[in-house]
Each structure stands twice: as structure tokens, then as C-alpha cells.
Write an enzyme that holds these catalytic residues in place. Structure first.
Site, PDB file in Angstrom:
ATOM      1  N   ARG A 123       5.702  -4.318  -3.825  1.00 41.00           N
ATOM      2  CA  ARG A 123       6.156  -3.354  -2.816  1.00 41.00           C
ATOM      3  C   ARG A 123       5.723  -3.799  -1.427  1.00 41.00           C
ATOM      4  O   ARG A 123       6.474  -3.650  -0.465  1.00 41.00           O
ATOM      5  CB  ARG A 123       5.630  -1.946  -3.103  1.00 41.00           C
ATOM      6  CG  ARG A 123       6.298  -0.893  -2.196  1.00 41.00           C
ATOM      7  CD  ARG A 123       5.780   0.519  -2.434  1.00 41.00           C
ATOM      8  NE  ARG A 123       6.608   1.505  -1.760  1.00 41.00           N
ATOM      9  CZ  ARG A 123       6.464   1.903  -0.500  1.00 41.00           C
ATOM     10  NH1 ARG A 123       5.501   1.366   0.259  1.00 41.00           N
ATOM     11  NH2 ARG A 123       7.257   2.802   0.036  1.00 41.00           N
ATOM     12  N   CYS A 124       4.518  -4.338  -1.301  1.00 36.08           N
ATOM     13  CA  CYS A 124       4.045  -4.809   0.000  1.00 36.08           C
ATOM     14  C   CYS A 124       4.953  -5.904   0.569  1.00 36.08           C
ATOM     15  O   CYS A 124       5.072  -6.040   1.785  1.00 36.08           O
ATOM     16  CB  CYS A 124       2.626  -5.376  -0.116  1.00 36.08           C
ATOM     17  SG  CYS A 124       1.343  -4.159  -0.463  1.00 36.08           S
ATOM     18  N   MET A 125       5.574  -6.693  -0.306  1.00 36.40           N
ATOM     19  CA  MET A 125       6.347  -7.850   0.137  1.00 36.40           C
ATOM     20  C   MET A 125       7.823  -7.544   0.350  1.00 36.40           C
ATOM     21  O   MET A 125       8.619  -8.464   0.540  1.00 36.40           O
ATOM     22  CB  MET A 125       6.193  -8.992  -0.883  1.00 36.40           C
ATOM     23  CG  MET A 125       4.772  -9.535  -0.965  1.00 36.40           C
ATOM     24  SD  MET A 125       4.604 -10.968  -2.056  1.00 36.40           S
ATOM     25  CE  MET A 125       4.914 -10.221  -3.657  1.00 36.40           C
TER      26      MET A 125
END
EC number: 3.5.3.6
Length: 425
Positions: free
Chosen positions: A411-413
Site C-alpha cells: 500500500r505504501c508503494m
């Protein structure tokens, strides 16, 4: 290895995100490049890295993730690369000048102003290198941007609006400039540039703290990276311009392991969340301030709620299931939260991507009816056919051996720009 040549993309962007797990249509990413090789033992902490990544493996893992998204979406231009967009927009003189002007304002402590004229003479490729790596042919060296691969923190789309982040650390301030220049100057964003929400000076906000729980319910983490002033500013804008009716400011411990809300809580489907258990069962953890619009412009009604999960079940017209990151044992919960076990990315309802190393989290997903498959096996199975979500729940394992050392999960990426609207399902 997956082909690095991007497919043809649509002529213009569309912003549309009204929930966390509707089918993905378009996502902005950044596959790590040379800037990652400039993280060294002496500067890694200043650059917010706990470890040094091997670029070759990190790129391969990231490109595999991008190939997975392209297969799931199965449409031209599903995956947009920041680096490619930036090099494209730097062909425009006004975009290069705007980038340099913003750089001078944001980094007055450097000697950028002294070489302002020379910067404007750089070729687009040279300015592109400076933007990402800090390297240039001039007597000027800036820190690299290894955190750019965490594109989630550049911005956040709320319905048809995009909120530009204000980085909390100097190491990431140049990333916000890159996003602003792309949105204001790239022809791809011409039709949506009037839908940009810019926050006031002095507040901090990063996109990993914002989750769309429902079309009318917005979660924003009050973390070490996002200030309460930013939450209030975002609430004011979304109440005015979007269908959002409830904003929940979720208090988080102000420490690195919980730097953003999505490090402890993400949606796997409309009614399932992967959560770090203390957020669910510890009364001293994760209280929420419930904001609704008052009767006067800019006025809020506030309500303190002791537990995020309770208030979500009150506000959302469905029962939520909280799947524990790391399983039942607290040590395993803490270990897998540290390696982003709770940071899964939904590409469709009940179709999620997470790091393979968080095996106890995947065991819990299997217990909740998910079939667990590797990214490679998924792509092999659907090599000659189209994947249609909805037949079964899938938890897709991304190896992420190298990427996970960067302290950010799938999700961060990923920065979704568009998902299928819940009204079209």
C-alpha cells in the site's frame, strides 16, 4: 524479468476513489532507481532508511508488482511511473522553471539560489537526475530521494479531488514539489488540475495516513507524520467539495513503527480489514476524534470516541471483520507489523497483495477464506487469460525480500488515482 516499457496510457487522468477496495483502474508508482544506490551507512538515517537495499533485487520485486497490477486491471496505462512523467514534463521550459523556483523556496538553507540561472540551463535529463538523485553537473549536490518509491505519501485521492502532501521531514520535501509540478504542468493532468487541494503552510500530512473507509467516511491518522492542523484543513475541504460526511482523526503513537495509519490498518474488502490487534483491543490505543460539519461554514462538531473499530461499525452500514496482523501471539503481531503485515493493498474487493514474509498474517487470511498464491503463480495461471475479480478471495504474496527492508509495504508503494466507483458495481 517484466518489461520496463510502459504501455500506452490514456490521454488524460481521472480522479475517482470512493473506497479502499473497489477494482483498481489506475495507479501511480515509482520503481526504485539510481537514487536508491546513494543510500549509504552514514546517511541512511537522515534519509529515513534503517537498512541499505540492493537495487537490482528491489527493482525486480517492484516491477513484478507492477506487472501484477497491469494483469489485474488489463487496460492501457494502468500503471504510471513518476520518473517517466517527470522526464516528460521537464521537456516544458515553464515546468522546469517552476520546479527550480519551488526548490529555491523550500530549501533556502542550501546554495540553490546561487546557481538558479545555471539550473535553468540544464537539459531536461540533467534536471531529472537532480530531482531524483540530487546529482548534477553543477557545483551542487542534494540528498537523493530513495523514499520516492513510497508514492502513497505524495498525495491522496478523495472522490474526485487530490490532496497534496506536506512532508513532515526535510528528506521528503522535494517529493511534494515533484508531485505539484506534475499536477500543474503535465498534459495528462490538464482536465483535473482544478481538483487539487493544497494545504496551508505549517501543517504536515502524508498520504499513508488517509483511508477511504466508505464513500462518506474518511479516516486520517494523527501520527508522527500528519498534524492535527492538517486533518482539520483536509476536513474543511472535503466537507465542502466531496460527499464526505464523517472524518475520523485516529490517534497513533508518535513513533517510527506506527508512522502512518496504514502501517497498522488497511482494508482487504469492503467489510474486512487487516489490523494490528492493539488498534482493535487496546483501549489506550487508537482513539478517534469524530468530526462532522457544523451549521456554520468552517465549523466542526467533534465527538471523542475511545475505539476506532467501534465508531467504524457505528458509521458504516455493514459489519466489519478485523483480521489480526501476525495472528494471535503478541510477539508475532509486533514482528509482522514491523515488516508491514498490516500494510496490504487491495486491487479489487477481496484481492490483496502483501509481503510473503508475513506468513502468520497470511495464515489468518487463509482462515478467513482467502486462497493464498504467489505473485509468480498468479501471473503464470493468468498468462493467456483475463483475470476477473469476484470469483474467490485471493491473498497474493509478493516476495518483497528487498523491498520490505525499506519499511513500507504494497500500500505504501501505490497511489491509486482511480478505482471503479462503488455506484458502478
Amino acid at each position: 524479468m517484466p518489461d520496463t516499457v510502459a504501455p500506452p496510457r490514456p490521454e488524460s487522468a481521472t480522479f475517482q476513489v470512493d473506497t479502499e477496495s473497489m477494482p483498481l483502474e489506475q495507479v501511480l508508482v515509482h520503481t526504485p532507481g539510481h537514487e536508491m544506490e546513494l543510500v549509504a551507512p552514514d546517511n541512511r538515517l537522515d534519509l529515513l532508511f534503517d537498512d541499505i537495499l540492493f537495487l537490482g533485487n528491489a527493482r525486480d520485486e517492484h516491477l513484478l508488482m507492477c506487472t501484477l497490477f497491469e494483469k489485474v486491471v488489463d487496460a492501457p496505462g494502468a500503471v504510471l511511473q513518476v520518473s517517466e512523467l517527470l522526464l516528460d514534463v521537464f521537456q516544458q521550459e515553464d515546468a522546469r522553471a517552476d520546479f527550480i523556483d519551488r526548490l529555491c523556496r523550500v530549501m533556502p538553507e542550501t546554495n540553490i539560489q546561487a546557481v538558479r540561472h545555471e539550473l535553468k540551463q540544464l537539459a531536461p535529463s540533467e534536471l531529472h537526475s537532480l530531482a531524483l538523485t540530487g546529482e548534477s553537473p553543477l557545483p551542487l549536490r542534494l540528498p537523493p530521494l530513495p523514499n520516492l518509491m513510497f508514492t502513497r505519501d505524495l498525495a491522496a485521492v478523495v472522490h474526485d479531488r487530490i490532496v497534496i502532501s506536506h512532508a513532515a521531514t526535510a528528506a521528503r520535501s522535494r517529493e511534494s514539489i515533484i508531485m505539484q509540478v506534475l499536477l500543474h504542468h503535465h498534459r495528462f493532468f490538464n482536465d483535473v488540475k482544478d481538483r487539487v487541494i493544497t494545504l496551508p503552510e505549517g501543517v504536515t500530512f502524508e498520504g499513508g495516513d488517509l483511508l477511504m473507509a466508505a464513500p462518506d467516511v474518511l479516516l486520517i491518522g494523527h501520527s508522527e507524520r500528519t498534524s492535527f492542523g492538517a486533518i482539520m484543513a483536509i476536513a474543511h475541504q472535503v466537507f465542502e467539495h466531496t460527499p464526505i460526511e464523517h472524518v475520523l482523526a485516529v490517534d497513533l503513537p508518535k513513533r517510527r513503527s506506527t508512522m502512518h495509519l496504514d502501517t497498522v490498518f488497511t482494508f482487504a474488502s469492503p467489510n474486512e480489514c487487516v489490523a494490528f490487534p492493539p488498534l482493535v483491543d487496546d483501549p489506550s490505543y487508537g482513539y478517534a476524534v469524530h468530526l462532522t460539519e457544523g451549521s456554520e461554514p468552517g465549523q466542526f462538531i467533534t465527538d471523542m470516541r475511545p475505539n476506532l473499530c467501534d465508531v467504524l461499525n457505528d458509521l458504516i452500514d455493514r459489519d466489519l471483520t478485523f483480521i489480526p496482523c501476525g495472528g494471535p501471539d503478541r510477539i508475532n503481531q509486533e514482528r509482522e507489523q514491523w515488516t508491514d503485515g498490516a500494510n496490504v493493498f487491495a486491487v479489487a474487493p477481496g484481492v490483496i497483495v502483501g509481503y510473503e514474509r508475513n506468513r502468520r498474517t497470511f495464515e489468518e487470511l487463509r482462515n478467513h477464506g482467502y486462497r493464498v498464491v504467489s505473485a509468480e503463480n498468479f501471473l503464470s495461471y493468468y498468462q493467456d487469460s483475463t483475470f476477473t475479480p469476484g470469483d474467490e478471495k485471493l491473498a497474493i504474496q509478493l516476495a518483497g525480500t528487498e523491498l520490505s527492508r525499506g519499511r513500507g509495504g504494497p500500500r505504501c508503494m501505490t497511489l491509486p488515482l482511480a478505482r471503479t466507483s462503488i455506484h458502478d458495481m
